[in-house]
Scaffold this motif. Structure first.
Motif, PDB file in Angstrom:
ATOM      1  N   MET A  73      53.227  54.891  -2.657  1.00  0.00           N
ATOM      2  CA  MET A  73      53.319  56.274  -2.201  1.00  0.00           C
ATOM      3  C   MET A  73      51.986  56.782  -1.653  1.00  0.00           C
ATOM      4  O   MET A  73      51.953  57.579  -0.719  1.00  0.00           O
ATOM      5  N   ARG A  74      50.872  56.293  -2.197  1.00  0.00           N
ATOM      6  CA  ARG A  74      49.566  56.801  -1.762  1.00  0.00           C
ATOM      7  C   ARG A  74      49.240  56.391  -0.330  1.00  0.00           C
ATOM      8  O   ARG A  74      48.310  56.937   0.267  1.00  0.00           O
ATOM      9  N   TYR A  75      49.978  55.432   0.229  1.00  0.00           N
ATOM     10  CA  TYR A  75      49.723  55.010   1.606  1.00  0.00           C
ATOM     11  C   TYR A  75      50.441  55.903   2.621  1.00  0.00           C
ATOM     12  O   TYR A  75      50.207  55.767   3.822  1.00  0.00           O
ATOM     13  N   LEU A  76      51.304  56.792   2.156  1.00  0.00           N
ATOM     14  CA  LEU A  76      52.144  57.577   3.054  1.00  0.00           C
ATOM     15  C   LEU A  76      51.592  58.987   3.239  1.00  0.00           C
ATOM     16  O   LEU A  76      50.857  59.497   2.388  1.00  0.00           O
ATOM     17  N   PRO A  77      51.935  59.651   4.352  1.00  0.00           N
ATOM     18  CA  PRO A  77      51.426  61.010   4.610  1.00  0.00           C
ATOM     19  C   PRO A  77      52.012  62.027   3.642  1.00  0.00           C
ATOM     20  O   PRO A  77      53.059  61.792   3.018  1.00  0.00           O
ATOM     21  N   GLU A  78      51.354  63.181   3.555  1.00  0.00           N
ATOM     22  CA  GLU A  78      51.774  64.215   2.613  1.00  0.00           C
ATOM     23  C   GLU A  78      53.191  64.703   2.880  1.00  0.00           C
ATOM     24  O   GLU A  78      53.907  65.066   1.944  1.00  0.00           O
ATOM     25  N   SER A  79      53.597  64.728   4.146  1.00  0.00           N
ATOM     26  CA  SER A  79      54.946  65.207   4.455  1.00  0.00           C
ATOM     27  C   SER A  79      56.008  64.324   3.817  1.00  0.00           C
ATOM     28  O   SER A  79      57.137  64.771   3.604  1.00  0.00           O
ATOM     29  N   VAL A  80      55.651  63.089   3.505  1.00  0.00           N
ATOM     30  CA  VAL A  80      56.577  62.185   2.816  1.00  0.00           C
ATOM     31  C   VAL A  80      56.411  62.306   1.309  1.00  0.00           C
ATOM     32  O   VAL A  80      57.390  62.425   0.568  1.00  0.00           O
ATOM     33  N   THR A  81      55.177  62.278   0.830  1.00  0.00           N
ATOM     34  CA  THR A  81      54.968  62.326  -0.610  1.00  0.00           C
ATOM     35  C   THR A  81      55.400  63.663  -1.194  1.00  0.00           C
ATOM     36  O   THR A  81      55.850  63.727  -2.339  1.00  0.00           O
ATOM     37  N   ASP A  82      55.284  64.738  -0.414  1.00  0.00           N
ATOM     38  CA  ASP A  82      55.729  66.042  -0.913  1.00  0.00           C
ATOM     39  C   ASP A  82      57.231  66.067  -1.155  1.00  0.00           C
ATOM     40  O   ASP A  82      57.718  66.822  -1.999  1.00  0.00           O
ATOM     41  N   ALA A  83      57.976  65.222  -0.399  1.00  0.00           N
ATOM     42  CA  ALA A  83      59.424  65.189  -0.561  1.00  0.00           C
ATOM     43  C   ALA A  83      59.831  64.656  -1.924  1.00  0.00           C
ATOM     44  O   ALA A  83      60.951  64.880  -2.381  1.00  0.00           O
ATOM     45  N   ALA A  84      58.910  63.965  -2.599  1.00  0.00           N
ATOM     46  CA  ALA A  84      59.217  63.435  -3.925  1.00  0.00           C
ATOM     47  C   ALA A  84      59.400  64.560  -4.941  1.00  0.00           C
ATOM     48  O   ALA A  84      59.967  64.356  -6.006  1.00  0.00           O
ATOM     49  N   ARG A  85      58.924  65.752  -4.603  1.00  0.00           N
ATOM     50  CA  ARG A  85      59.011  66.883  -5.535  1.00  0.00           C
ATOM     51  C   ARG A  85      60.127  67.851  -5.151  1.00  0.00           C
ATOM     52  O   ARG A  85      60.216  68.941  -5.692  1.00  0.00           O
ATOM     53  N   THR A  86      60.964  67.467  -4.180  1.00  0.00           N
ATOM     54  CA  THR A  86      62.022  68.360  -3.722  1.00  0.00           C
ATOM     55  C   THR A  86      63.379  67.704  -3.910  1.00  0.00           C
ATOM     56  O   THR A  86      63.492  66.554  -4.321  1.00  0.00           O
ATOM     57  N   VAL A  87      64.420  68.453  -3.579  1.00  0.00           N
ATOM     58  CA  VAL A  87      65.785  67.922  -3.653  1.00  0.00           C
ATOM     59  C   VAL A  87      66.360  67.741  -2.247  1.00  0.00           C
ATOM     60  O   VAL A  87      67.564  67.610  -2.074  1.00  0.00           O
ATOM     61  N   LYS A  88      65.500  67.732  -1.233  1.00  0.00           N
ATOM     62  CA  LYS A  88      65.967  67.569   0.134  1.00  0.00           C
ATOM     63  C   LYS A  88      66.559  66.174   0.329  1.00  0.00           C
ATOM     64  O   LYS A  88      66.043  65.191  -0.202  1.00  0.00           O
ATOM     65  N   VAL A  89      67.614  66.112   1.084  1.00  0.00           N
ATOM     66  CA  VAL A  89      68.259  64.833   1.369  1.00  0.00           C
ATOM     67  C   VAL A  89      67.653  64.198   2.613  1.00  0.00           C
ATOM     68  O   VAL A  89      67.329  63.015   2.644  1.00  0.00           O
ATOM     69  N   VAL A  90      67.490  64.969   3.666  1.00  0.00           N
ATOM     70  CA  VAL A  90      66.946  64.465   4.923  1.00  0.00           C
ATOM     71  C   VAL A  90      65.817  65.376   5.374  1.00  0.00           C
ATOM     72  O   VAL A  90      65.984  66.589   5.467  1.00  0.00           O
ATOM     73  N   GLU A  91      64.678  64.789   5.630  1.00  0.00           N
ATOM     74  CA  GLU A  91      63.530  65.524   6.143  1.00  0.00           C
ATOM     75  C   GLU A  91      62.945  64.703   7.280  1.00  0.00           C
ATOM     76  O   GLU A  91      62.387  63.625   7.067  1.00  0.00           O
ATOM     77  N   GLU A  92      63.077  65.192   8.505  1.00  0.00           N
ATOM     78  CA  GLU A  92      62.540  64.467   9.649  1.00  0.00           C
ATOM     79  C   GLU A  92      61.039  64.693   9.751  1.00  0.00           C
ATOM     80  O   GLU A  92      60.548  65.786   9.498  1.00  0.00           O
ATOM     81  N   ILE A  93      60.313  63.628  10.131  1.00  0.00           N
ATOM     82  CA  ILE A  93      58.877  63.745  10.309  1.00  0.00           C
ATOM     83  C   ILE A  93      58.533  63.379  11.748  1.00  0.00           C
ATOM     84  O   ILE A  93      59.274  62.662  12.417  1.00  0.00           O
ATOM     85  N   SER A  94      57.410  63.872  12.213  1.00  0.00           N
ATOM     86  CA  SER A  94      57.008  63.611  13.591  1.00  0.00           C
ATOM     87  C   SER A  94      55.491  63.616  13.663  1.00  0.00           C
ATOM     88  O   SER A  94      54.795  63.784  12.658  1.00  0.00           O
ATOM     89  N   GLY A  95      54.988  63.430  14.877  1.00  0.00           N
ATOM     90  CA  GLY A  95      53.559  63.498  15.103  1.00  0.00           C
ATOM     91  C   GLY A  95      52.787  62.412  14.369  1.00  0.00           C
ATOM     92  O   GLY A  95      53.227  61.272  14.233  1.00  0.00           O
ATOM     93  N   HIS A  96      51.605  62.776  13.860  1.00  0.00           N
ATOM     94  CA  HIS A  96      50.718  61.814  13.210  1.00  0.00           C
ATOM     95  C   HIS A  96      51.370  61.214  11.963  1.00  0.00           C
ATOM     96  O   HIS A  96      51.192  60.022  11.675  1.00  0.00           O
ATOM     97  N   ALA A  97      52.128  62.030  11.225  1.00  0.00           N
ATOM     98  CA  ALA A  97      52.792  61.512  10.031  1.00  0.00           C
ATOM     99  C   ALA A  97      53.781  60.409  10.391  1.00  0.00           C
ATOM    100  O   ALA A  97      53.874  59.379   9.713  1.00  0.00           O
ATOM    101  N   GLU A  98      54.526  60.620  11.484  1.00  0.00           N
ATOM    102  CA  GLU A  98      55.481  59.603  11.919  1.00  0.00           C
ATOM    103  C   GLU A  98      54.744  58.323  12.319  1.00  0.00           C
ATOM    104  O   GLU A  98      55.188  57.217  11.983  1.00  0.00           O
ATOM    105  N   ASP A  99      53.622  58.464  13.018  1.00  0.00           N
ATOM    106  CA  ASP A  99      52.848  57.291  13.422  1.00  0.00           C
ATOM    107  C   ASP A  99      52.404  56.485  12.206  1.00  0.00           C
ATOM    108  O   ASP A  99      52.440  55.255  12.210  1.00  0.00           O
TER     109      ASP A  99
END
Length: 345
Positions: free
Chosen positions: A143-169
């Motif tokens: 998990m520490r290798y991934l951007p915050e927009s991904v790791t933050d999802a670990a604390r939510t109940v969201k099913v789908v969260e699209e990422i873009s920009g630098h995080a997607e890269d």
């Protein structure tokens, strides 16, 4: 997920027809009510929970009036439809761990019309079954290798969260290593040592600049000069995570020079003597293929032609110097290049 290579949805015993989206919540209300009840039961501690509810869907055809339960059923249906139908096939999906110290799972999801599978729950969910969509190419990434927009999802109940920009890269580089998206081309290597030898990074950057300069101007520079020659006007973007085991370094640009560097690294990894490799490349004995066919045959052929042009422009001795330097850098880092090189007879 790892056992079944599938992405399940939290809708126990939901029975669906393959190749179609999930029906409306109203039309499958009894099934969704059963899923709602089973979800509650599956989250209770085994030591204190009641006997397992009935799996007979007819048992749930009554008492469907409560608006709160209807709202929950709709949420279950919508979440199931997002995973089982809405996500396009071939999408790279990221399933984060529920802890920041765990591993996320990265995989490509199969086309939505592919047959679905049913997976069995484990632990508290033992005895429950879930509809799931098949995945391919599963990889585990800390998990520490991934951007915050991904790791933050670990604390939510969201099913789908699209990422873009630098995080997607960053996620794309973690999964594919090399990739092309729009006009951006990325290539890199993965070290097999605890410490990443910095010299190979400088060699990759200098080589990229020399290749692009030669392709743009038709003039070659001696190896090592591109970093300090003022006539060299462009350089690649650099991305890296090299402060831990299995460090990664990536170059990115809109130039085909990025893939020429990759082809030279692949050729170097084949272990051929530098001069013999350079001569074979110029003679057209290097076979270049791409199993993913990313960007089409045209890009592969363009990269191969650019490689041959660079070797001819630079000369065998200079090309051999580059190849041998890359071989040394790959060996020092026990690096892995995702590709193979063969020379025809």
């Amino acid at each position: 997920m790892l056992k079944h290579e599938a992405l399940p949805v939290d809708a126990p015993f939901l029975s669906l027809e393959d190749g179609k989206k999930v029906p409306s919540a109203k039309s499958i209300a009894p099934q969704l009510e059963r899923a709602r009840v089973m979800r509650i039961w599956g989250r209770q501690a085994k030591s204190s929970r009641s006997p397992k509810p009935s799996t007979d869907v007819d048992f749930y055809r009554v008492d469907l009036i409560d608006p709160k339960r209807a709202s929950t059923r709709t949420k279950i249906r919508n979440a199931a439809n997002q995973v089982l139908w809405s996500i396009p096939g071939g999408t790279l999906v990221v399933v984060p761990s529920n802890t920041l110290g765990g591993n996320a799972i990265l995989a490509e999801i199969l086309p939505r019309k592919e047959p679905r599978v049913v997976v069995e729950g484990e632990g508290r969910a033992s005895g429950l079954v879930y509809p799931a969509r098949k995945l391919r190419g599963l990889k585990q990434v800390p998990m520490r290798y991934l951007p915050e927009s991904v790791t933050d999802a670990a604390r939510t109940v969201k099913v789908v969260e699209e990422i873009s920009g630098h995080a997607e890269d960053r996620v794309l580089r973690q999964y594919y290593g090399d990739y092309q998206r729009a006009n951006d081309r990325v290539t890199g290597l993965l070290a097999g040592t605890d410490d990443f030898d910095a010299r190979v990074i400088g060699q990759m950057i200098e080589l990229h600049m020399a290749v692009e300069h030669a392709l743009m101007t038709g003039n070659s520079l001696r190896p090592g000069a591109a970093l300090f020659d003022r006539s060299v006007t462009s350089s690649p973007y650099f991305h890296a995570r090299v402060d831990s085991p299995n460090g990664r370094a990536h170059l990115e640009s809109a130039s085909v020079a990025t893939f020429v560097v990759k082809l030279l690294m692949v050729a170097a990894a084949a272990g051929l003597p530098g001069l013999a490799c350079a001569e074979a490349i110029e003679a057209g004995h290097l076979i270049v293929e791409n199993s993913k066919d990313v960007g089409g045959v045209e890009l592969v052929e363009a990269s191969k032609k650019a490689l041959v042009d660079f070797v001819r422009t630079s000369g065998h001795d200079n090309a051999a110097t580059y190849i041998e330097a890359l071989q040394d850098g790959l060996n020092r880092n026990a690096a892995n290049v995702t590709g193979e090189a063969e020379l025809s007879d």
